[in-house]
Design an enzyme around this catalytic site. Structure first.
Site: not given
Ligand SMILES: *Cc1c(COP(=O)(O)O)cnc(C)c1O
Length: 395
Positions: A130, A215, A244
């Site tokens: 994701f 990521d 986050k």
């Molecule tokens: C939450 C998340 C995203 C996306 O972040 P947003 O602020 O919702 O755009 C991307 N990668 C990972 C691993 C995430 O947990």
């Protein structure tokens, strides 16, 4: 008209928080919830942390937004601290995780372009990943629920099985720019990469001039007990997306890169109106003020050992429901023997415990990093009580 004013893309539950205090959320009728969701790994310092609140209040009153046409003392200071504490030499600030990933993808493509290899545009990504909800980031995943109906997506991504080094290496061809992955998959079900997998990808990148993008939007910013998860693997990326936790609840993301990897990102190649605004920088700096203190990281490590041990101790008492614990630090997944969504709802509605469901029957425990032993004890109590009066839905 039957559509709701809030576009109905979320399956919103009936918890309607109006106030937060430390590790607790309060609903409209005053009900109290122990918050082991933390806005999905966002509220690192819990709710209403005085240092973060004060920093935002003071900056809001001083200067909230200016254009990136001007110099940014606030941005320089936060970027310098991220550079000092990571592999990176340079930082681009965004307002979200997906935007941080967009910058990471563009930086990787532009690196090969700057090197005279514009054909090297393809990123190898992984099953269950994701990376966000923009067209670019949904192109980097293979999950139909995110992609269906949004085609045509961005070309230049190839998805192979997570943790399968051989498959990843076999997918490399003349068009490959590099690899993009979460060191610990979050939405996918708290699935850590194996050390051999990350080491193998790093080695392939070094040998073939490819870019390794991590990521760490969910697993980064002290969540796993080190500032970033890559430190524990001993594998350093060339580019990393974060978000986050770094804002502690204020929208903030960043793309970090080495000088070499960022060589294509020259004047005019990228931008954001809000990215790096003084208010967001104040929030990020305030979060770092708290988490860069060595005792804070020790606290996270101590609490994660305690939470994990307590969960492991609890599992045999309810082995009809609970299977195992996995994850790192305070990014833990409690794997169930059946679907986790109904149990997450049960914990929330009957026991006042907020957790997050994830793929592969996992209940995610992502508490604020400031939890104490009392919160852990309360969480375990609620999980045990929840397991006792839970009836596995017949499917
Ligand atoms: C939450 C998340 C995203 C996306 O972040 P947003 O602020 O919702 O755009 C991307 N990668 C990972 C691993 C995430 O947990």
């Amino acid at each position: 008209m039957s559509i709701t004013p809030l576009m109905p893309v979320y399956p919103r539950c009936n918890v309607r928080p109006v106030r937060g205090e430390g590790c607790y959320l309060f609903g409209e009728r005053g009900e109290r919830y122990l918050d082991f969701a933390a806005g999905i790994a966002v509220n690192l310092l819990g709710h209403g942390h005085p240092h973060l609140v004060r920093a935002i209040q003071e900056q809001a009153a001083t200067l909230m937004h200016v254009s990136n046409l001007y110099g940014s003392p606030q941005g320089e200071s936060l970027a310098q601290r991220l550079v000092d504490n990571t592999f990176a030499d340079t930082v681009f600030f965004t307002n979200s995780g997906a935007e941080a990933l967009e910058c990471a993808i563009k930086t990787a493509r532009r690196y090969h372009y700057a090197n005279g290899n514009p054909q090297r545009h393809k990123l190898i990504t992984f099953s269950n990943a994701f990376h966000g909800r923009t067209l670019g980031t949904i192109s980097a995943t293979d999950q139909p629920k995110m992609r269906d109906g949004f085609e045509p997506l961005l070309p230049g991504f190839q998805v192979v099985t997570f943790n399968d080094l051989e498959a990843a290496l076999a997918a490399v061809d003349d068009c490959t720019a590099g690899f993009l992955l979460e060191p610990i998959q979050g939405e996918g079900g708290i699935l850590p990469a194996t050390p051999e997998f990350l080491k193998g990808l790093r080695q392939a990148c070094d040998e073939q001039g490819l870019i390794l993008i991590f990521d760490e939007v969910q697993c980064g910013v002290a969540r796993t007990g080190t500032l970033f998860a890559y430190e524990q693997y001993g594998v350093t990326p060339d580019i990393m997306a974060i978000a986050k936790g770094i804002g502690g609840g204020f929208p903030l993301g960043a793309c970090l890169a080495t000088e070499e990897a960022a060589k294509g990102m020259v004047i005019g190649t990228h931008g954001s109106t809000y990215g790096g605004n003084p208010l967001a920088m104040a929030a990020g700096n305030a979060v770092l003020d708290v988490i860069l203190v060595p005792e804070f990281m020790e606290h996270v490590q101590r609490m994660s050992e305690r939470l994990r041990a307590s969960l492991e101790q609890m599992i045999p008492n309810h082995d009809e429901l609970f299977d195992s614990v996995r994850g790192m630090g305070l990014m833990l997944g409690l794997k169930l023997k059946s679907d986790s969504r109904a149990f997450v709802a049960h914990l929330r509605d009957r026991h006042g415990l907020l957790t997050v469901a994830a793929g592969d029957n996992v209940v995610r425990l992502l508490p604020p990093l400031v939890i104490g032993e009392n919160h852990i004890a309360e969480c375990i109590e609620k999980l045990s009580a929840g397991a006792k009066d839970y009836e596995v839905p017949v499917s």
